[in-house]
Design a protein around this motif. Structure first.
Motif, PDB file in Angstrom:
ATOM      1  N   GLU A   3      54.971  37.551  33.099  1.00 37.76           N
ATOM      2  CA  GLU A   3      54.104  36.588  32.426  1.00 37.76           C
ATOM      3  C   GLU A   3      54.602  35.156  32.610  1.00 37.76           C
ATOM      4  N   GLU A   4      55.922  34.982  32.569  1.00 38.73           N
ATOM      5  CA  GLU A   4      56.498  33.654  32.724  1.00 38.73           C
ATOM      6  C   GLU A   4      56.218  33.088  34.114  1.00 38.73           C
ATOM      7  N   ARG A   5      56.365  33.917  35.150  1.00 40.23           N
ATOM      8  CA  ARG A   5      56.129  33.440  36.510  1.00 40.23           C
ATOM      9  C   ARG A   5      54.647  33.157  36.745  1.00 40.23           C
ATOM     10  N   VAL A   6      53.789  33.936  36.127  1.00 41.04           N
ATOM     11  CA  VAL A   6      52.358  33.637  36.204  1.00 41.04           C
ATOM     12  C   VAL A   6      52.101  32.228  35.692  1.00 41.04           C
ATOM     13  N   ARG A   7      52.705  31.883  34.565  1.00 40.53           N
ATOM     14  CA  ARG A   7      52.530  30.549  33.997  1.00 40.53           C
ATOM     15  C   ARG A   7      53.057  29.474  34.937  1.00 40.53           C
ATOM     16  N   LEU A   8      54.232  29.699  35.526  1.00 41.07           N
ATOM     17  CA  LEU A   8      54.833  28.705  36.409  1.00 41.07           C
ATOM     18  C   LEU A   8      54.013  28.499  37.685  1.00 41.07           C
ATOM     19  N   VAL A   9      53.475  29.588  38.230  1.00 36.51           N
ATOM     20  CA  VAL A   9      52.660  29.465  39.441  1.00 36.51           C
ATOM     21  C   VAL A   9      51.361  28.735  39.133  1.00 36.51           C
ATOM     22  N   ARG A  10      50.791  28.976  37.963  1.00 35.48           N
ATOM     23  CA  ARG A  10      49.596  28.219  37.549  1.00 35.48           C
ATOM     24  C   ARG A  10      49.907  26.724  37.467  1.00 35.48           C
ATOM     25  N   GLU A  11      51.087  26.398  36.971  1.00 36.68           N
ATOM     26  CA  GLU A  11      51.470  24.993  36.863  1.00 36.68           C
ATOM     27  C   GLU A  11      51.600  24.327  38.226  1.00 36.68           C
ATOM     28  N   LEU A  12      51.849  25.107  39.267  1.00 33.55           N
ATOM     29  CA  LEU A  12      51.908  24.564  40.623  1.00 33.55           C
ATOM     30  C   LEU A  12      50.520  24.245  41.165  1.00 33.55           C
ATOM     31  N   GLY A  13      49.476  24.788  40.517  1.00 33.70           N
ATOM     32  CA  GLY A  13      48.117  24.490  40.938  1.00 33.70           C
ATOM     33  C   GLY A  13      47.279  25.675  41.348  1.00 33.70           C
ATOM     34  N   ALA A  14      47.837  26.891  41.313  1.00 30.41           N
ATOM     35  CA  ALA A  14      47.052  28.064  41.699  1.00 30.41           C
ATOM     36  C   ALA A  14      45.885  28.267  40.737  1.00 30.41           C
ATOM     37  N   ASP A  15      44.725  28.631  41.279  1.00 27.37           N
ATOM     38  CA  ASP A  15      43.525  28.821  40.460  1.00 27.37           C
ATOM     39  C   ASP A  15      43.491  30.189  39.791  1.00 27.37           C
ATOM     40  N   HIS A  16      44.007  31.202  40.461  1.00 28.51           N
ATOM     41  CA  HIS A  16      44.001  32.575  39.941  1.00 28.51           C
ATOM     42  C   HIS A  16      45.374  33.180  40.225  1.00 28.51           C
ATOM     43  N   VAL A  17      46.064  33.617  39.197  1.00 26.98           N
ATOM     44  CA  VAL A  17      47.407  34.185  39.362  1.00 26.98           C
ATOM     45  C   VAL A  17      47.432  35.562  38.723  1.00 26.98           C
ATOM     46  N   PHE A  18      47.979  36.553  39.449  1.00 27.69           N
ATOM     47  CA  PHE A  18      47.990  37.937  38.982  1.00 27.69           C
ATOM     48  C   PHE A  18      49.419  38.442  38.886  1.00 27.69           C
ATOM     49  N   ASP A  19      49.710  39.109  37.784  1.00 23.99           N
ATOM     50  CA  ASP A  19      51.000  39.761  37.573  1.00 23.99           C
ATOM     51  C   ASP A  19      50.917  41.150  38.192  1.00 23.99           C
ATOM     52  N   ARG A  20      51.620  41.362  39.291  1.00 27.32           N
ATOM     53  CA  ARG A  20      51.510  42.640  40.005  1.00 27.32           C
ATOM     54  C   ARG A  20      52.046  43.807  39.193  1.00 27.32           C
ATOM     55  N   THR A  21      52.867  43.524  38.173  1.00 24.42           N
ATOM     56  CA  THR A  21      53.415  44.596  37.355  1.00 24.42           C
ATOM     57  C   THR A  21      52.491  44.992  36.206  1.00 24.42           C
ATOM     58  N   ALA A  22      51.435  44.208  35.981  1.00 26.50           N
ATOM     59  CA  ALA A  22      50.587  44.439  34.806  1.00 26.50           C
ATOM     60  C   ALA A  22      49.116  44.638  35.144  1.00 26.50           C
ATOM     61  N   THR A  23      48.747  44.497  36.427  1.00 21.35           N
ATOM     62  CA  THR A  23      47.332  44.600  36.770  1.00 21.35           C
ATOM     63  C   THR A  23      47.163  45.115  38.185  1.00 21.35           C
ATOM     64  N   ASP A  24      46.005  45.652  38.476  1.00 22.30           N
ATOM     65  CA  ASP A  24      45.642  46.023  39.842  1.00 22.30           C
ATOM     66  C   ASP A  24      45.092  44.767  40.511  1.00 22.30           C
ATOM     67  N   TRP A  25      45.974  43.977  41.079  1.00 19.22           N
ATOM     68  CA  TRP A  25      45.599  42.659  41.576  1.00 19.22           C
ATOM     69  C   TRP A  25      44.580  42.733  42.709  1.00 19.22           C
ATOM     70  N   GLY A  26      44.612  43.804  43.485  1.00 16.48           N
ATOM     71  CA  GLY A  26      43.639  43.948  44.558  1.00 16.48           C
ATOM     72  C   GLY A  26      42.217  44.018  44.024  1.00 16.48           C
ATOM     73  N   LYS A  27      42.033  44.811  42.979  1.00 15.93           N
ATOM     74  CA  LYS A  27      40.708  44.924  42.364  1.00 15.93           C
ATOM     75  C   LYS A  27      40.307  43.621  41.675  1.00 15.93           C
ATOM     76  N   GLU A  28      41.281  42.959  41.057  1.00 16.73           N
ATOM     77  CA  GLU A  28      40.992  41.699  40.379  1.00 16.73           C
ATOM     78  C   GLU A  28      40.539  40.628  41.366  1.00 16.73           C
ATOM     79  N   ILE A  29      41.166  40.581  42.519  1.00 12.47           N
ATOM     80  CA  ILE A  29      40.749  39.617  43.545  1.00 12.47           C
ATOM     81  C   ILE A  29      39.353  39.954  44.044  1.00 12.47           C
ATOM     82  N   TYR A  30      39.098  41.235  44.222  1.00 14.23           N
ATOM     83  CA  TYR A  30      37.769  41.681  44.677  1.00 14.23           C
ATOM     84  C   TYR A  30      36.690  41.201  43.714  1.00 14.23           C
ATOM     85  N   LYS A  31      36.955  41.334  42.409  1.00 17.70           N
ATOM     86  CA  LYS A  31      35.982  40.893  41.401  1.00 17.70           C
ATOM     87  C   LYS A  31      35.886  39.372  41.356  1.00 17.70           C
TER      88      LYS A  31
END
Length: 345
Positions: free
Chosen positions: A199-227
């Protein structure tokens, strides 16, 4: 001078800080009083024994920033006294020349890998590889940006051909190259998707400017990107993770998508569903480091404040072993920078 050296391959325990003779610049080279040098995963691989053709005992550190204090034969003496950052690539033109018939050239080599590097109080480098650091930019920032900046820039902008308005996926988003890539992609006008862990790294990557950030340990990021892409996929993926997620990356690409690989931290085998490859007309590309012009383009965006390398910690050279331990344990967001003390040549 003091230097962080290893005499044999092994774990972090083989790294020692010891006094050795300071180098002298050869033809076309300068000597730099090092102010900062940053860690890369390359330093871990060399310490472990890959590649096997490094000079031993070995001083790592491909990223060097400091003040030129001596010019060798043929090197422009006006560099003396100037604060510089070093382009870590040697003989990068080999990639172009190797494609030409009847042309022989020295293959690519890297400062701090094929030569002795910057984890020391003094280091040498070709004068042709120097770029002066503006007064407002810290040496720690310049050193943190050098290798990862040019690698991210070439992977995204040159090999990947990123264009404004495209969707780009960046994996391993807490690593040095990827944290730079998030910022370069955003500056280029892309919609940035990123995958990291915690969760902490998700926050830090968002602060760098990423529009969508996924925690690979907590979500199926492939499906989330697809949606999130309206079932379309991303136009470009910049990946350093490799084997563990290769199949998911290929599936995440849109029609005409490009997958650019610059590393393989989880393994060297990439499984591809060939039906997706030809049906979607995908491209799979490799990328390594960058040309002198690309290094300057990447660093200029650091110098003008558009991009800033995240520095996890600045450590004294005496803690080089600890830096190896921290990077190896995956406890780093961005870069670790080593700072030598003052020593006699």
């Amino acid at each position: 001078m003091l230097a962080a050296v290893f005499h044999e391959n092994g774990g972090p325990e083989v790294v020692t800080v010891e006094g050795i003779e300071a180098p002298r610049p050869g033809p076309g080279e300068v000597r730099i009083r090092v102010e900062a040098s940053s860690m890369n995963h390359l330093d871990l691989w060399m310490r472990r024994g890959l590649p096997i053709d490094i000079p031993m005992p070995h001083i790592g550190g491909s990223d060097i920033a400091g003040i030129v204090d001596e010019a060798g034969p043929g090197a422009d003496p006006s560099w003396i006294g100037r604060r510089v950052v070093v382009d870590p690539s040697l003989s990068y033109d080999w990639y172009r020349l190797a494609a030409l018939s009847n042309v022989r050239a020295e293959p690519l080599s890297i400062i701090g890998e094929h030569t002795q590097g910057g984890f020391a109080e003094f280091a040498v480098a070709p004068a042709a590889n120097l770029m002066e650091i503006p007064g407002q930019v810290a040496s720690t920032t310049a050193a943190a940006a050098a290798l990862v900046g040019v690698t991210a820039w070439r992977g995204l902008m040159v090999r990947g051909g990123l264009r404004a308005g495209e969707r780009v996926l960046i994996t391993g988003a807490s690593g040095g190259v990827s944290t730079m890539a998030v910022q370069y992609a955003k500056a280029a006008g892309a919609e940035v998707f990123a995958v990291t862990s915690s969760e902490e790294r998700v926050r830090l990557v968002r602060e760098l400017g990423a529009d969508h950030v996924f925690d690979r340990t907590a979500t199926d990021w492939g499906k989330e990107i697809y949606k999130a892409t309206g079932k379309r996929g991303v136009d470009l993926c910049l990946d350093s993770v490799g084997q563990a997620i290769w199949g998911s990356l290929v599936r995440a690409l849109a029609v005409g998508g490009r997958l650019v690989s610059f590393g393989a931290t989880t393994g060297t085998r990439g499984e591809v569903d060939l039906r997706l490859l030809f049906w979607r007309q995908l491209s799979i590309l490799g990328s390594t480091m960058g040309t002198a012009a690309e290094f300057r383009a990447a660093m200029n965006l650091v110098f003008n404040g558009t991009v800033t390398p995240p520095v996890h910690a600045v450590l004294p050279l005496s803690e080089a072993r600890r830096a190896h331990e921290m990077l190896e344990a995956g406890r780093v967001f961005g870069k670790l920078v080593l700072v030598p003390g003052r020593g006699l040549p």
